[in-house]
Design a protein around this motif. Structure first.
Motif, PDB file in Angstrom:
ATOM      1  N   HIS A  70      -7.407  -2.563  -2.201  1.00 57.41           N
ATOM      2  CA  HIS A  70      -8.469  -3.295  -2.899  1.00 57.41           C
ATOM      3  C   HIS A  70      -8.193  -4.800  -2.873  1.00 57.41           C
ATOM      4  CE1 HIS A  70     -11.560  -4.242  -5.827  1.00 57.41           C
ATOM      5  NE2 HIS A  70     -10.648  -4.810  -6.606  1.00 57.41           N
ATOM      6  N   GLU A  71      -6.940  -5.191  -3.094  1.00 60.71           N
ATOM      7  CA  GLU A  71      -6.565  -6.614  -3.072  1.00 60.71           C
ATOM      8  C   GLU A  71      -6.744  -7.194  -1.668  1.00 60.71           C
ATOM      9  OE1 GLU A  71      -5.709  -8.685  -5.551  1.00 60.71           O
ATOM     10  OE2 GLU A  71      -6.215  -7.049  -6.915  1.00 60.71           O
TER      11      GLU A  71
ATOM     12  N   GLU B 239       1.182   5.340  -5.828  1.00 62.20           N
ATOM     13  CA  GLU B 239       0.273   4.949  -6.911  1.00 62.20           C
ATOM     14  C   GLU B 239      -0.381   3.597  -6.652  1.00 62.20           C
ATOM     15  OE1 GLU B 239       3.311   6.028  -7.350  1.00 62.20           O
ATOM     16  OE2 GLU B 239       3.237   7.783  -8.681  1.00 62.20           O
ATOM     17  N   GLU B 240       0.380   2.658  -6.042  1.00 60.58           N
ATOM     18  CA  GLU B 240      -0.157   1.301  -5.881  1.00 60.58           C
ATOM     19  C   GLU B 240      -0.949   1.121  -4.591  1.00 60.58           C
ATOM     20  OE1 GLU B 240       3.844   0.932  -3.767  1.00 60.58           O
ATOM     21  OE2 GLU B 240       3.005   2.046  -5.464  1.00 60.58           O
ATOM     22  N   ALA B 241      -1.058   2.184  -3.753  1.00 68.19           N
ATOM     23  CA  ALA B 241      -1.709   2.043  -2.447  1.00 68.19           C
ATOM     24  C   ALA B 241      -3.172   1.627  -2.585  1.00 68.19           C
ATOM     25  CB  ALA B 241      -1.595   3.347  -1.660  1.00 68.19           C
ATOM     26  N   ARG B 242      -3.900   2.300  -3.470  1.00 68.96           N
ATOM     27  CA  ARG B 242      -5.327   1.982  -3.636  1.00 68.96           C
ATOM     28  C   ARG B 242      -5.509   0.541  -4.121  1.00 68.96           C
ATOM     29  NH1 ARG B 242     -10.115   4.647  -4.139  1.00 68.96           N
ATOM     30  NH2 ARG B 242      -9.120   6.677  -3.903  1.00 68.96           N
TER      31      ARG B 242
ATOM     32  N   LYS C 176       1.210   6.022   7.927  1.00 69.42           N
ATOM     33  CA  LYS C 176       0.964   6.851   6.737  1.00 69.42           C
ATOM     34  C   LYS C 176       2.252   7.225   6.014  1.00 69.42           C
ATOM     35  CE  LYS C 176       0.151  11.298   6.915  1.00 69.42           C
ATOM     36  NZ  LYS C 176       1.148  11.857   5.955  1.00 69.42           N
ATOM     37  N   THR C 177       3.103   7.976   6.690  1.00 67.76           N
ATOM     38  CA  THR C 177       4.257   8.570   6.023  1.00 67.76           C
ATOM     39  C   THR C 177       5.277   7.506   5.616  1.00 67.76           C
ATOM     40  OG1 THR C 177       3.958  10.567   7.333  1.00 67.76           O
ATOM     41  CG2 THR C 177       6.086  10.281   6.239  1.00 67.76           C
ATOM     42  N   GLY C 178       5.560   7.440   4.322  1.00 69.17           N
ATOM     43  CA  GLY C 178       6.541   6.498   3.818  1.00 69.17           C
ATOM     44  C   GLY C 178       6.004   5.103   3.607  1.00 69.17           C
ATOM     45  N   THR C 179       4.759   4.863   4.033  1.00 68.52           N
ATOM     46  CA  THR C 179       4.147   3.544   3.850  1.00 68.52           C
ATOM     47  C   THR C 179       3.003   3.646   2.852  1.00 68.52           C
ATOM     48  OG1 THR C 179       4.753   2.951   6.115  1.00 68.52           O
ATOM     49  CG2 THR C 179       3.100   1.584   5.025  1.00 68.52           C
ATOM     50  N   LEU C 180       1.938   4.387   3.221  1.00 64.91           N
ATOM     51  CA  LEU C 180       0.865   4.652   2.264  1.00 64.91           C
ATOM     52  C   LEU C 180       1.227   5.813   1.339  1.00 64.91           C
ATOM     53  CD1 LEU C 180      -2.277   4.291   4.548  1.00 64.91           C
ATOM     54  CD2 LEU C 180      -1.500   2.697   2.787  1.00 64.91           C
ATOM     55  N   THR C 181       2.055   6.710   1.836  1.00 62.07           N
ATOM     56  CA  THR C 181       2.513   7.831   1.001  1.00 62.07           C
ATOM     57  C   THR C 181       3.976   7.626   0.630  1.00 62.07           C
ATOM     58  OG1 THR C 181       3.198   9.149   2.913  1.00 62.07           O
ATOM     59  CG2 THR C 181       0.918   9.382   2.183  1.00 62.07           C
TER      60      THR C 181
ATOM     61  N   THR D 176       1.939  -3.718  -2.855  1.00 61.93           N
ATOM     62  CA  THR D 176       1.267  -4.861  -3.477  1.00 61.93           C
ATOM     63  C   THR D 176       1.903  -6.186  -3.075  1.00 61.93           C
ATOM     64  OG1 THR D 176       2.625  -4.415  -5.438  1.00 61.93           O
ATOM     65  CG2 THR D 176       0.354  -3.618  -5.461  1.00 61.93           C
ATOM     66  N   ARG D 177       3.091  -6.148  -2.483  1.00 61.62           N
ATOM     67  CA  ARG D 177       3.720  -7.393  -2.038  1.00 61.62           C
ATOM     68  C   ARG D 177       3.010  -7.967  -0.812  1.00 61.62           C
ATOM     69  NH1 ARG D 177       7.791  -8.149  -5.368  1.00 61.62           N
ATOM     70  NH2 ARG D 177       9.124  -6.413  -6.022  1.00 61.62           N
TER      71      ARG D 177
END
Length: 624
Positions: A458-459, A451-454, A329-334, A559-560
């Motif tokens: 999805h991708e 911002e790009e996590a969702r 979570k921390t620093g990866t998704l957030t 997104t990468r």
């Protein structure tokens, strides 16, 4: 006139091309004499022999070496036997034609391979050739390898930064795209770190070197990419094993075709020998053994261009098959940028005192939450830390001026038996403060989801990833909020590092497909190492991440990851296409050759023609 000069210059630089052109002209003359003018005999035979020696001497020498070395089943030996056999039965034009066009095909393959390697080198061409070393008031141009830690180098606008360092003078914009794929330049000023391989765009910079060249970011990345080609994918290993048995089997069939029908049926030896020679030409496995590794080599280069370093073709294969992706979570998704939004004192303590003691206790920790607490204090932390202990996954204990202070999560308080009336609070992470075994209060700290996590998640689902999971040491309340916001399938909270390793191990054993874990590469090193595919995010400049991860994302853009999976799948798809085409054409021409319906020209296409097509197909992976 200019084009003619350029042509002659090319011929002087490439004697092989010159030899092929001369050989082609002589071969055409021999064909005209034999088939148009109906001239036979020694003059025409001499032309064919001359052309054969011009184009075939190199092949014959390599065949002799392979025979002496005990490895005769390669294309050079098979081609030599087939063409000499054709000479023996009087098929001079076909023998010479096969050798000539084989060499032309090899030349074109070499051009395609060279272009592919140049494309990949251009993707990774971030090694600076020199450094401007500042010695007193003068600058000396030296090799980056000769610069030591602590030396000062000057980087002019337009130059590539040769070594990792810290800016001590000047401001500029730095192009990080060679390293991360990020197109937006990064502004740097005194105190900022700059990494080797980036390009200085505008201002003059003076940089104090913090790592020698062999330890620099550029050197580590180049070494990583060089080692990656040695790790073969399952498809590559299969092709290597397949070629080992396929070629001897076809050679055995060829000898059987040449000898058995004349022996048992009395058929003419010449016709069956010709069919056997056709089979020998077809048996060359170059289309398979060349195109498949080139596909994966191109995939590694394409991923590097997107800011993702994959440590081997085997991990490209794993990425292409991913079914479960677990995130820290921390620093990866957030964002991992924490702020103290509330200080709530208890039992007679004051807000300032609680914050000061927490900042002192966390003064030796590099954890993002510890940094947020120190920043919230906004000043010098008065006091002296006499003892310090970090309690994995729970918090810290410190002795400050004779007072024992504990700062950590709810699990730490329960372990130490500290009475408290607050466990979790909505809206953030709770950090509890205990002074001499008395509950002093808590800090509420908040992090933001990227911002790009969702979009990244999805991708991943669009690409067929069945489960997206989050593993975190944070509280269940905070984990639930993040998981619901991002629409995750599962989440596991309040985990110790050992818990994460255990959970990932269980996921891997369930056999639902390869499992990836995405983390920061430093705090999550054990679990990254345990996953089928360990992915380190934002690992630029992190030695631990580059060492332990299977896939290194050079910035922190989630997104990468789906982009890397797309590249991996395209790479494998192209490799499978090459295998299918090569095997299908070879089997078809083998069948035609066995019944006398294929000539050496069809056999040549099945070998050299298909090899060239598959090489060109492999290069598609380099394109967007």
């Amino acid at each position: 006139m200019r084009s003619r000069t350029r042509l002659f210059g090319t011929l002087r630089r490439e004697p092989e091309l010159y030899a092929l052109l001369v050989s082609g002209a002589l071969y055409s003359a021999g064909l005209v004499l034999r088939y148009s003018l109906r001239i036979e005999g020694a003059p025409v035979l001499a032309i064919f022999i001359l052309v054969y020696l011009l184009v075939g001497s190199k092949i014959i020498k390599m065949a002799a070496r392979s025979l002496v070395g005990g490895n005769p089943f390669n294309e050079n030996f098979l081609l030599t036997i087939a063409t000499l056999g054709a000479f023996a039965i009087g098929e001079y034009p076909e023998a010479v034609g096969v050798m000539l066009f084989f060499r032309v095909g090899e030349y074109l393959q070499d051009l395609a391979l060279a272009r592919s390697r140049r494309s990949i080198k251009s993707l990774l061409s971030f090694r600076a050739e020199y450094a401007n070393l500042k010695v007193g008031d003068e600058l000396r141009r030296v090799k980056p390898e000769n610069v030591r830690v602590g030396d000062v180098i000057v980087v002019r606008p337009g130059e590539r930064i040769p070594l990792d360092g810290v800016v001590i003078k000047g401001t500029s914009a730095v192009d990080m795209s060679p390293l991360t794929g990020e197109s937006v330049p990064k502004a740097v000023e005194p105190g900022d770190e700059v990494l080797s391989g980036a390009v200085n765009l505008s201002g003059l910079l003076e940089v104090r070197v913090v790592r020698e060249y062999r330890e620099s970011t550029a050197a580590k990345i180049l070494s990583l990419v060089e080692r990656a080609s040695a790790r073969k994918a399952r498809v590559e290993k299969f092709i290597t094993r397949f070629a080992r048995y396929y070629t001897p089997a076809v050679v055995s069939i060829a000898f059987a075709v040449a000898l058995l029908p004349p022996l048992f049926t009395g058929s003419p030896l010449g016709a069956w020998a010709y069919r056997a020679l056709v089979l020998l030409v077809i048996s060359c496995p170059c289309a398979l053994v060349l195109s498949v590794p080139l596909s994966y080599f191109g995939g590694l280069g394409r991923a590097a261009r997107e800011g993702v370093l994959v440590k081997g073709s085997n991990f490209l294969d794993q990425l292409a098959s991913l079914k479960v992706v677990a995130f820290d979570k921390t620093g990866t998704l957030t964002k991992g940028v924490f702020r103290v939004v509330k200080v709530c004192p208890k039992n007679g303590f004051g807000s300032v005192e609680v914050l000061r003691l927490a900042a002192l206790a966390e003064s030796y920790s590099n954890h993002p939450i510890a940094q947020a607490i120190r920043q919230a204090w906004r000043g010098e932390v008065e006091g002296r830390v006499e003892e310090y202990e970090e309690i994995a996954g729970q918090g810290v204990r410190a002795r400050i001026g004779g007072v024992v202070v504990m700062v950590g999560n709810d699990r730490l308080l329960h372990r130490e038996g500290v009475k408290h009336d607050v466990c979790d609070v909505a809206g953030g992470t709770v950090v509890h403060v205990v002074v001499n075994d008395m509950y002093a209060g808590y800090l509420l700290i908040r992090d933001e989801v990227k911002e790009e996590a969702r979009n990244a998640i999805h991708e991943l689902r669009k690409l067929g990833v069945r489960r997206v999971v989050m593993l975190t040491g944070d509280s269940r309340h905070v984990a639930k909020v993040v998981a619901e916001e991002l629409g995750l399938d599962e989440y596991y909270a309040e985990l110790l590092p050992s818990d994460k390793v255990r959970l990932i191990g269980e996921m891997c054993k369930k056999g639902r497909g390869p499992v990836a874990f995405v983390g920061d590469g430093v705090n999550d090193a054990p679990v990254i190492a345990r996953a089928d595919v360990g992915i380190a995010m934002g690992a630029l400049g992190s030695d631990a991440a580059i060492e332990v991860a299977d896939v290194v994302v050079m910035d922190d853009k989630l997104t990468r990851i789906p982009k890397a999976i797309e590249i991996a799948r395209r790479t494998r798809r192209i490799a499978v296409q090459n295998i299918a085409l090569a095997v299908a054409v070879k089997v078809a021409v083998l069948a035609l050759g066995a019944v006398g319906r294929a000539t050496m020209w069809e056999a040549l296409f099945a070998d050299v023609g298909v090899a060239l097509i598959t090489v060109l197909n492999s290069m598609r992976v380099l394109k967007s």
